[in-house]
Design an enzyme around this catalytic site. Structure first.
Site, PDB file in Angstrom:
ATOM      1  N   GLU A 279       0.825  -1.207   0.000  1.00 22.76           N
ATOM      2  CA  GLU A 279       0.000   0.000   0.000  1.00 22.76           C
ATOM      3  C   GLU A 279       0.866   1.267   0.000  1.00 22.76           C
ATOM      4  O   GLU A 279       0.555   2.243  -0.669  1.00 22.76           O
ATOM      5  CB  GLU A 279      -0.912  -0.011   1.227  1.00 22.76           C
ATOM      6  CG  GLU A 279      -2.167   0.802   1.077  1.00 22.76           C
ATOM      7  CD  GLU A 279      -3.146   0.523   2.208  1.00 22.76           C
ATOM      8  OE1 GLU A 279      -4.223  -0.024   1.917  1.00 22.76           O
ATOM      9  OE2 GLU A 279      -2.841   0.816   3.377  1.00 22.76           O
ATOM     10  N   GLU A 282       2.101   1.680  -3.415  1.00 21.49           N
ATOM     11  CA  GLU A 282       0.990   2.119  -4.276  1.00 21.49           C
ATOM     12  C   GLU A 282       0.741   3.617  -4.072  1.00 21.49           C
ATOM     13  O   GLU A 282       0.554   4.368  -5.042  1.00 21.49           O
ATOM     14  CB  GLU A 282      -0.275   1.329  -3.934  1.00 21.49           C
ATOM     15  CG  GLU A 282      -1.439   1.673  -4.847  1.00 21.49           C
ATOM     16  CD  GLU A 282      -2.750   1.009  -4.435  1.00 21.49           C
ATOM     17  OE1 GLU A 282      -2.769   0.193  -3.493  1.00 21.49           O
ATOM     18  OE2 GLU A 282      -3.771   1.344  -5.070  1.00 21.49           O
ATOM     19  N   CYS A 306      -8.483  -2.160   3.989  1.00 17.20           N
ATOM     20  CA  CYS A 306      -8.418  -3.417   4.767  1.00 17.20           C
ATOM     21  C   CYS A 306      -9.684  -3.758   5.532  1.00 17.20           C
ATOM     22  O   CYS A 306      -9.773  -4.831   6.104  1.00 17.20           O
ATOM     23  CB  CYS A 306      -7.210  -3.418   5.703  1.00 17.20           C
ATOM     24  SG  CYS A 306      -6.779  -1.860   6.354  1.00 17.20           S
ATOM     25  N   SER A 326      -7.371   1.881  -2.399  1.00 20.09           N
ATOM     26  CA  SER A 326      -6.156   1.096  -2.660  1.00 20.09           C
ATOM     27  C   SER A 326      -6.563  -0.248  -3.246  1.00 20.09           C
ATOM     28  O   SER A 326      -7.586  -0.827  -2.852  1.00 20.09           O
ATOM     29  CB  SER A 326      -5.402   0.872  -1.346  1.00 20.09           C
ATOM     30  OG  SER A 326      -4.500  -0.202  -1.494  1.00 20.09           O
ATOM     31  N   LYS A 365     -15.851  -9.979   7.788  1.00 21.44           N
ATOM     32  CA  LYS A 365     -14.764 -10.827   7.269  1.00 21.44           C
ATOM     33  C   LYS A 365     -15.310 -12.165   6.781  1.00 21.44           C
ATOM     34  O   LYS A 365     -14.720 -12.805   5.914  1.00 21.44           O
ATOM     35  CB  LYS A 365     -13.719 -11.073   8.365  1.00 21.44           C
ATOM     36  CG  LYS A 365     -12.877  -9.842   8.675  1.00 21.44           C
ATOM     37  CD  LYS A 365     -11.782  -9.657   7.666  1.00 21.44           C
ATOM     38  CE  LYS A 365     -10.975  -8.410   7.930  1.00 21.44           C
ATOM     39  NZ  LYS A 365     -10.188  -8.004   6.763  1.00 21.44           N
ATOM     40  N   GLU A 368     -16.435 -11.347   3.403  1.00 24.02           N
ATOM     41  CA  GLU A 368     -15.283 -11.093   2.539  1.00 24.02           C
ATOM     42  C   GLU A 368     -14.635 -12.399   2.070  1.00 24.02           C
ATOM     43  O   GLU A 368     -14.263 -12.529   0.894  1.00 24.02           O
ATOM     44  CB  GLU A 368     -14.246 -10.252   3.298  1.00 24.02           C
ATOM     45  CG  GLU A 368     -13.027  -9.880   2.464  1.00 24.02           C
ATOM     46  CD  GLU A 368     -11.932  -9.219   3.292  1.00 24.02           C
ATOM     47  OE1 GLU A 368     -11.671  -9.678   4.431  1.00 24.02           O
ATOM     48  OE2 GLU A 368     -11.333  -8.255   2.814  1.00 24.02           O
ATOM     49  N   GLU A 373     -13.955 -12.402  -5.661  1.00 24.34           N
ATOM     50  CA  GLU A 373     -12.600 -11.898  -5.990  1.00 24.34           C
ATOM     51  C   GLU A 373     -11.524 -12.629  -5.192  1.00 24.34           C
ATOM     52  O   GLU A 373     -10.331 -12.421  -5.451  1.00 24.34           O
ATOM     53  CB  GLU A 373     -12.479 -10.406  -5.641  1.00 24.34           C
ATOM     54  CG  GLU A 373     -13.414  -9.469  -6.379  1.00 24.34           C
ATOM     55  CD  GLU A 373     -14.733  -9.257  -5.647  1.00 24.34           C
ATOM     56  OE1 GLU A 373     -15.033 -10.046  -4.730  1.00 24.34           O
ATOM     57  OE2 GLU A 373     -15.454  -8.318  -6.004  1.00 24.34           O
ATOM     58  N   CYS A 522     -10.815  -2.048  14.458  1.00 22.81           N
ATOM     59  CA  CYS A 522     -11.080  -3.484  14.661  1.00 22.81           C
ATOM     60  C   CYS A 522     -11.214  -3.853  16.137  1.00 22.81           C
ATOM     61  O   CYS A 522     -11.910  -4.811  16.471  1.00 22.81           O
ATOM     62  CB  CYS A 522      -9.962  -4.318  14.035  1.00 22.81           C
ATOM     63  SG  CYS A 522      -9.750  -3.985  12.293  1.00 22.81           S
TER      64      CYS A 522
END
Ligand code: FES
Length: 598
Positions: A279, A282, A306, A326, A365, A368, A373, A522
């Site tokens: 990141e 990037e 994230c 990102s 999560k 996810e 993907e 988190c």
């Protein structure tokens, strides 16, 4: 201005505008509450906090009654006790009596209230119609038979997260908590953050459990089962075993996971460090394209990526900003992709036999891990996600005496990490970790140890900002000479909305923005032990910074295992292999209904 009143004959002085409940707390008196939750909601509907106020004709709910000068409050009169007990009895009459088989048994506020009020039988017949639970999403289960209509879930979904999936439906005795216009959560615009499950006082909303599937994998001799633990777990898991919030249990957690039978105990921190490398590069690449190449197609500010609830939110509500995101996958997903490629090759195990289990503070999560993907290893990269609460239950199921476990260390190489990875757990942490690396990459100079913390972005303020002046840059980065990198940090989706609006309107002057879906980041995730108040958040954040400060390596680019994986497998940051396994692209989920845009 201060006002004076008495609570149970004890004088107390509070700020004008305080509620009777706050005055009682100030004087050390605990009035029971249920629908009221600090910072979340206070609809004054459950009547569990009724008190007697001299001169008032009826009992008053302490949570919504403003304290007045000279007021005389009795919290413990026979009348108040009886009325509060009746409120709870009526709730119990509308609640299934299956406590022994409920996921919230022993962790239920209604159960605790009934016990503390000495309710040993329910005097009124159970008359509620029963309906099957809604298990339509991978993250959450809604069992409306158990709902006591406290409306905390509505408060957190509408006011704290600003999403508005949950809303009251119908009126009077017919009232329920509805999900958009449909009957099932999967039909609604829901980011699956699980904050509703974290505030629910009973078993009406909880995570979709994967405990049985994980036991099955652990029992299968053909499978090589590895586990990763998110940075936030180590500061909260102890609460499942009555340890104080903020107790660091990293070593005991590792020992417990080994005793549960995992073949390798790794750490999401490893890929948090890797995220910073990818990141950070990037970000610098985007700056170079924008500042040197004058490439108009490059989007700045760049958003961190994230937090999966945040990704869902962007896909639903701000699809026009997706190119600002990102392209890095989350650390959980980077870990899964590497476990089934790099690690499997290194270990001589076939990828199909590797089972990746994640321990996460987050219900999103779970969603996810199942995204289309997320299968760049050729398989679903992460097989099962357990919340912190589920891991607590699993440890109990195995009869492990968690509190008295000895410490042990994570396995290498995917268990080696830095202090910068620890702080991913809390709001501001990803940005601080990134700045530690970006500064050193650009200037070639070590950041002094007393400058590692970026204090303006610490704490629970909803939106925080900092400026990093870049001076005496290395030749390669000379285009950044004199640039003041402006960063912002927001947590909780209602704060994210404010930042997104600023970016969408062109008003924001930031270069880089960290967004965490859940309040506090988190450490305050929807899968963490209940109840997460601001005091609990602060205690967990304190533990995380202490963890970071105790590490020999505190910068992601100094993690030797990360250096090694670039040498052995990935090549270079943003290289071909990295793009294949560690990066992705998200698409809009659909049009945003005007009424939920906030
Ligand atoms: Fe006061 Fe519910 S806690 S009415």
């Amino acid at each position: 201005m201060a006002i004076n009143l008495t609570i149970d004959n004890q004088p107390v002085s509070v700020e004008a505008g305080s509620t009777v409940l706050e005055a009682a707390r100030e004087s050390g008196v605990i009035i029971p509450t249920l629908c009221h939750m600090d910072g979340v909601s206070s609809p004054g509907s459950c009547r569990v906090c009724l008190v007697e106020i001299e001169g008032a004709r009826t009992l008053q709910p302490a949570c919504v009654t403003e304290a007045a000068d000279g007021m005389k409050v009795k919290t413990n009169s026979k009348q108040a006790r009886k009325a509060r007990k009746l409120s709870v009895e009526l709730m119990l009459a509308n609640h299934p009596w299956d406590c022994n088989a409920c996921v919230r048994n022993q962790d239920c506020e209604l159960q605790s209230l009934a016990q503390s009020m000495g309710i040993e039988e329910v005097r009124f017949p159970y008359a509620k119609e029963t309906n099957p639970a809604d298990k339509s999403t991978p993250a959450l289960v809604r069992d409306m038979d158990k709902c006591i209509l406290c409306r905390r879930c509505i408060g957190v979904c509408q006011d704290v997260q600003g999403v508005g999936t949950l809303a009251p439906r119908s009126r009077g005795f017919e009232t329920t908590v509805g999900v958009g216009a449909g009957d099932y959560l999967e039909e609604a615009i829901c980011v699956q953050c699980g904050q509703c499950s974290a505030v629910c006082p009973v078993g009406a909303i909880y995570e979709q459990e994967s405990i049985d599937q994980v036991w099955e994998a652990l029992d299968d001799p053909e499978k090589h089962v590895v586990v990763q633990t998110a940075p936030a777990i180590r500061a909260a898991l102890g609460e499942c075993f009555d340890l104080e919030p903020g107790t660091r249990v990293t070593g005991r957690m590792v020992t417990a996971l080994r005793r549960l039978g995992f073949d390798k105990v790794f750490d999401t921190n490893f890929t948090a460090d890797l995220t910073i490398i990818e990141e950070g590069h990037e970000f610098l690449t985007r700056l170079k394209k924008a500042l040197v190449d004058q490439d108009q197609s490059v989007k700045l500010p760049m958003f961190t990526s994230c937090s999966p609830g945040w990704i869902n939110y962007m896909e639903y509500f701000y699809p026009q900003l997706l190119d600002n995101l990102s392209s890095c996958k989350s650390p959980q997903q980077m870990f899964g992709a590497l476990a089934k490629t790099y690690y499997a090759q290194q270990q001589g195990v076939e990828a199909k036999d590797v089972v990746v289990v994640s321990i996460m503070p987050c219900t999103a999560k779970k969603y996810e891990a199942g995204r289309e993907e997320m299968n760049d290893s050729g398989y679903q990269d992460v097989d099962y996600v357990l919340t912190t609460r589920e891991l607590g239950r699993m440890i109990n199921q195995a009869g492990i005496d968690f509190v008295n476990l000895p410490d042990s260390e994570q396995d290498s190489p995917l268990g080696i990490s830095s202090g910068a990875a620890d702080i991913f757990a809390n709001t501001g942490g990803v940005m601080e970790a990134a700045l530690r690396t970006v500064y050193e990459v650009v200037t070639g100079r070590p950041l002094p140890m007393d400058k590692l913390h970026v204090t303006p972005i610490h704490g629970l303020e909803g939106l925080k900002e900092a400026v990093l002046p870049l001076e005496n840059c290395l030749e390669e980065w000379s285009f950044l000479e004199g640039v003041e990198a402006k960063v912002a940090v927001a947590h909780g989706l209602d704060n994210a909305r404010k930042v997104c609006d600023m970016v969408a309107s062109g008003e924001a002057e930031y270069h880089f923005i960290e967004i965490m879906c859940c309040p506090g980041g988190c450490i305050g995730g929807g899968g963490q032990p209940r109840l997460t108040t601001d005091e609990v958040r602060k205690a967990r954040i304190g533990a995380i910074y202490t963890e970071d400060e105790g590490r020999p390596v505190r910068k992601s680019h100094e993690n030797p295992a990360v250096t090694q994986i670039y040498k052995d497998f990935l090549g270079e940051p943003l290289g071909h292999k990295s793009h294949e396994l560690l990066h992705t692209h998200y698409r809009p989920k659909g049009e945003t209904p005007a009424e939920t845009k906030g």
